[in-house]
Design a protein around this motif. Structure first.
Motif, short mmCIF file in Angstrom:
data_model
loop_
_atom_site.label_atom_id
_atom_site.label_comp_id
_atom_site.label_asym_id
_atom_site.label_seq_id
_atom_site.Cartn_x
_atom_site.Cartn_y
_atom_site.Cartn_z
N MET A 265 0.86 -1.19 0.00
CA MET A 265 0.00 0.00 0.00
C MET A 265 0.89 1.24 0.00
N PRO A 266 0.64 2.18 -0.95
CA PRO A 266 1.40 3.43 -0.90
C PRO A 266 1.15 4.11 0.45
N GLU A 267 2.14 4.90 0.90
CA GLU A 267 2.06 5.49 2.24
C GLU A 267 0.77 6.28 2.43
N GLU A 268 0.37 7.01 1.40
CA GLU A 268 -0.83 7.84 1.52
C GLU A 268 -2.06 6.97 1.76
N ARG A 269 -2.04 5.81 1.11
CA ARG A 269 -3.18 4.90 1.26
C ARG A 269 -3.21 4.29 2.66
N LYS A 270 -2.01 3.93 3.17
CA LYS A 270 -1.94 3.39 4.53
C LYS A 270 -2.50 4.39 5.52
N LYS A 271 -2.11 5.65 5.31
CA LYS A 271 -2.55 6.72 6.21
C LYS A 271 -4.07 6.84 6.19
N ARG A 272 -4.63 6.78 4.98
CA ARG A 272 -6.09 6.88 4.85
C ARG A 272 -6.77 5.68 5.51
N LEU A 273 -6.13 4.52 5.34
CA LEU A 273 -6.67 3.30 5.96
C LEU A 273 -6.76 3.46 7.48
N VAL A 274 -5.65 3.92 8.06
CA VAL A 274 -5.63 4.06 9.52
C VAL A 274 -6.65 5.11 9.98
N GLN A 275 -6.74 6.21 9.20
CA GLN A 275 -7.72 7.26 9.54
C GLN A 275 -9.15 6.72 9.47
N LEU A 276 -9.44 6.04 8.37
CA LEU A 276 -10.79 5.49 8.16
C LEU A 276 -11.20 4.59 9.33
N LEU A 277 -10.27 3.70 9.72
CA LEU A 277 -10.60 2.76 10.79
C LEU A 277 -10.67 3.48 12.14
N ALA A 278 -9.84 4.53 12.30
CA ALA A 278 -9.86 5.28 13.56
C ALA A 278 -11.21 5.99 13.74
N GLU A 279 -11.72 6.54 12.62
CA GLU A 279 -13.03 7.21 12.69
C GLU A 279 -14.11 6.27 13.21
N ARG A 280 -13.97 5.01 12.83
CA ARG A 280 -15.02 4.04 13.20
C ARG A 280 -14.63 3.16 14.37
N GLU A 281 -13.46 3.44 14.94
CA GLU A 281 -12.98 2.65 16.10
C GLU A 281 -12.89 1.16 15.76
N VAL A 282 -12.48 0.84 14.56
CA VAL A 282 -12.29 -0.56 14.18
C VAL A 282 -10.80 -0.89 14.27
N PRO A 283 -10.42 -1.91 15.03
CA PRO A 283 -8.99 -2.22 15.14
C PRO A 283 -8.42 -2.79 13.83
N LEU A 284 -7.17 -2.43 13.57
CA LEU A 284 -6.45 -2.98 12.42
C LEU A 284 -5.37 -3.93 12.95
N ILE A 285 -5.47 -5.20 12.59
CA ILE A 285 -4.41 -6.14 12.91
C ILE A 285 -3.48 -6.15 11.70
N GLU A 286 -2.25 -5.64 11.91
CA GLU A 286 -1.32 -5.47 10.79
C GLU A 286 -0.27 -6.57 10.81
N ASP A 287 -0.23 -7.35 9.77
CA ASP A 287 0.79 -8.40 9.63
C ASP A 287 1.93 -7.82 8.82
#
Lengths: 476, 476
Positions: A265-287
């Motif tokens: 994932m390009p860095e910008e996309r990773k950032k958006r991913l983390v933001q999106l999940l943070a807005e919804r309080e959904v945990p991201l398990i990152e492998d």
């Protein structure tokens, strides 16, 4: 000035020749200088030039003509096209890949089979001598620590080293943010148990690593497969739609060098991913198990580095870089620190002590970074050789990923080829592959396979790829 | 004829003197021969006699009077009474010991605390030098096997040794009946996962090991605690009544040297247990982790040895006998062989390779049996010393188990003593203990504690027991 070591030298020679071809100094069909001549021109040894020419040959830039020398290939080689973005059915489904996975695993114990189906580096590509030497020394001088339980959160020495190293992935960690585990598999499993209960739905990539799929299956969870680009990873838009539509309890993703596609994932996309999940309080398990095996430098950042809410649980291990058999991994559990420490204790009580200490010492003395530099180049070269062989031997219209890290290739064969049947036939010929349906909750990817390229290149591999290509051709 | 080694000699001397006291050669209050005299009489060294007299003193048979010599104690020492059979509420309940367990665990990482609360042998009592030497040699000569994954069912070398050794427990096994695991805790956890689903009820002993209770809690199971005699183990009659009344999915029991009471089910009772469960097709998960630590010989049989239907799942490890830090255990899963192999793979992927190989070699070369003989005697002697100190220092009416194996004591203090408060106060004094409520799903045993006796005996221990006794006295 001291000369750089030999392995860098032939790469320099190869690059200079590549530049000359690119600049038109030599055009397709031209004969390049003889080995002896170039050796004098570049002031390097004969064997360095031979190695450089072989490399350019395997890349498809040069071809050798018997009794005549090396020539620039008349039709410059184009790598095969990459697979398109995946189109899974975006709804929660039960997973059932276990039976198939266990078959693949069984075959992996046969020493007569070439294990292209298992994503484990050949031991000769691991720094096993240096690492085992440290382990042996620690064992000989152990005064009791090494045989004793090392209860969670695990070895302070190792956690300190992991924290230092995590800066490369953009993560500022304290040793106490980390819990060591019996490999990354345990880390992922503990994280899923911490944030879900049976019946919950977890969003994953498609295709996804079968170990993850089996954990989801075993915990009685449902998976929702998100469309994933084999270059840029999971589609944020598709994930957003799924989050809107379904109650998703967690995302389990591999943002760097996803297995099997090696998407980053390009860095910008990773950032958006983390933001999106943070807005919804959904945990991201990152492998992040392949993160350190970027072919280039610097390595990409972990999604965890964008985490501001403790919602990202970063999991990794040394199984792809140092020693799978040591069983040492770790997790940075964010806000689930206490739960993970407890779950780890209940699950396996402790992580093996001496292996943790040996790895800590290996990281501390700089051997790790040196090893990574060497191995990244080796995997990049191997990926190139595999790709070249696939282009040569496999059916027309075969598509292959172009990884920038890790050591696996995801191969999309023409639609008629049944990967399960191909696996059976290849096994008879002494070659194991990982068939596509293993990587899907919904048994997709029937015409895809995953190949591990973490072997010392040689005739046996070339022959195996020839065999695979022939078998696939027969099925078209 | 060669003389037996010194440690046996002093035991012989002690026994002969014991016999003389029993036969009335010396009566309570009599002075026994001086050290020099007995040394001549029995033709042994002075130090052997001193050692024998010290032993008899610690057993309470003799007492030393300054400037005078050793005398037969006027009131011969009787060990304290044993706790009575437990009377738990026999109905399924949710378990919640985790928070307390994690507190105890945290204290266990403090090197300044004397760890009587953790059931792990002090490293000096483990064969760490011999075992680590083998590990070091294997690591130095490793050609790749040691760093590679050793996928389930695990090392064939180790499984062969385990199968050979299982004959001592009355079990005829093939290597393929066995799956290796990351310790016994993983084995138990995998077994529970194989035969239950969340909400199911599992029958256990009372008191029961807190690791087991936490696994039950974590898997969302209910526990039903069965009345258990601290000598003869779980009551078959009570178990039968519970089986009649409740839907019990599995029993998880420790038939040999149960933790914490060290109860051993007599063979006939084990047989009835296995038959009872076989009639009802209820699986028995058998934890045999202390089985090899019988103080006498031969060791008791595993319940598995009476299994005719593949319903007994035998779990064990080398964590109490060789090296907790190696993280090597195993399970004989009976009819759940395939499921356990798969669950093991999904849970932690593989068991550490080199530790498995080192233990296999240690078992193969006979070091294990020799070590066990020595250690059994040592634990028996330590249990005696602890019991003696408890009788001396603890409040009147304190009851103590009389283990015939293992190395833990279960101490029932007068009802007014709160074990949790005692634990807190003891920790301030640098001594950790395991409080009773840890061993119950229903927070029973508030006036009980478990002490680990697997330490080299010495002044520090004596002082710690004195301290514990004093703290307990203050609470009566």
């Amino acid at each position: 000035m001291k000369r750089p070591p030999a392995e860098n030298l032939y790469e320099q020679v190869a690059r200079r020749l590549q530049e000359q071809v690119a600049n038109g100094v030599y055009r397709p069909g031209d004969r390049v200088p003889s080995v002896r001549r170039l050796s004098t021109q570049f002031d390097v040894s004969i064997s360095t030039v031979i190695e450089a020419y072989r490399r350019l040959e395997s890349q498809g830039l040069l071809e050798a003509r018997p009794q005549s020398g090396y020539y620039v290939r008349t039709r410059l080689w184009q790598p095969p096209a990459q697979p398109a973005i995946s189109q899974p059915r975006c709804s929660p489904t039960a997973v059932s890949v276990s039976a198939l996975a266990m078959k693949v695993l069984k075959a992996s114990r046969d020493p007569h089979v070439l294990q292209l189906g298992v994503a484990a580096p050949h031991p000769s590509l691991l720094p096993m001598r240096a690492l085992n030497r440290i382990l042996a020394r620690l064992a000989r001088h152990d005064e009791g620590k090494g045989v004793a339980y090392d209860f969670p959160p695990g070895s302070p020495e190792l956690r300190q080293q992991i924290a230092r190293h995590a800066l490369d992935a953009g993560c500022t960690l304290a040793p106490d943010d980390i819990v060591t585990t019996s490999g990354c598999q345990e880390a992922l499993s503990l994280c899923l148990r911490a944030v879900t209960k049976p019946g919950d739905t977890v969003a994953i990539e498609s295709p996804a690593f079968y170990g993850t799929l089996q954990t989801i299956e075993q915990l009685g969870l449902k998976a929702i497969e998100i469309p994933t680009c084999p270059r840029k990873g999971v589609s944020i838009e598709a994930l957003k739609l799924s989050l809107d539509r379904w109650k998703i309890r967690a995302c389990l993703l591999v943002p760097n060098f996803s297995n099997p596609t090696c998407a980053v994932m390009p860095e910008e996309r990773k950032k958006r991913l983390v933001q999106l999940l943070a807005e919804r309080e959904v945990p991201l398990i990152e492998d992040d198990i392949y993160g350190d095996l970027a072919h280039g430098s610097p390595r990409p950042k972990a999604a965890k580095s964008y985490d501001r809410k403790g919602l990202v649980m970063l999991c990794s291990s040394f199984s792809k870089t140092l020693a799978p058999g040591y069983r040492v991994g770790w997790v940075v559990p964010g806000r689930w620190r206490e739960q993970i420490e407890h779950l780890k204790y209940v699950n396996t009580m402790a992580t093996p002590t001496l292996p943790q200490l040996a790895i800590a010492e290996f990281l501390d003395h700089g051997g790790y970074d040196r090893y990574l530099r060497k191995t990244r180049a080796l995997y990049a070269a191997n990926i190139e050789r595999f790709t070249h062989a696939i282009a040569r031997y496999f059916p027309e219209d075969t598509k292959v990923t172009q990884p920038a890290g890790g050591f696996v290739l995801w191969v999309e064969l023409p639609g008629k080829v049944d990967a399960l049947e191909l696996r059976r036939r290849a096994l008879v010929q002494g070659v194991s592959i990982a068939p596509g349906p293993l990587f899907s909750a919904t048994q997709k990817y029937r015409h895809c396979i995953r190949l591990s390229c973490a072997y010392p290149w040689g005739e046996r591999l070339e022959r195996a790829l020839l065999t695979l290509g022939r078998l696939a051709q027969e099925m078209v």
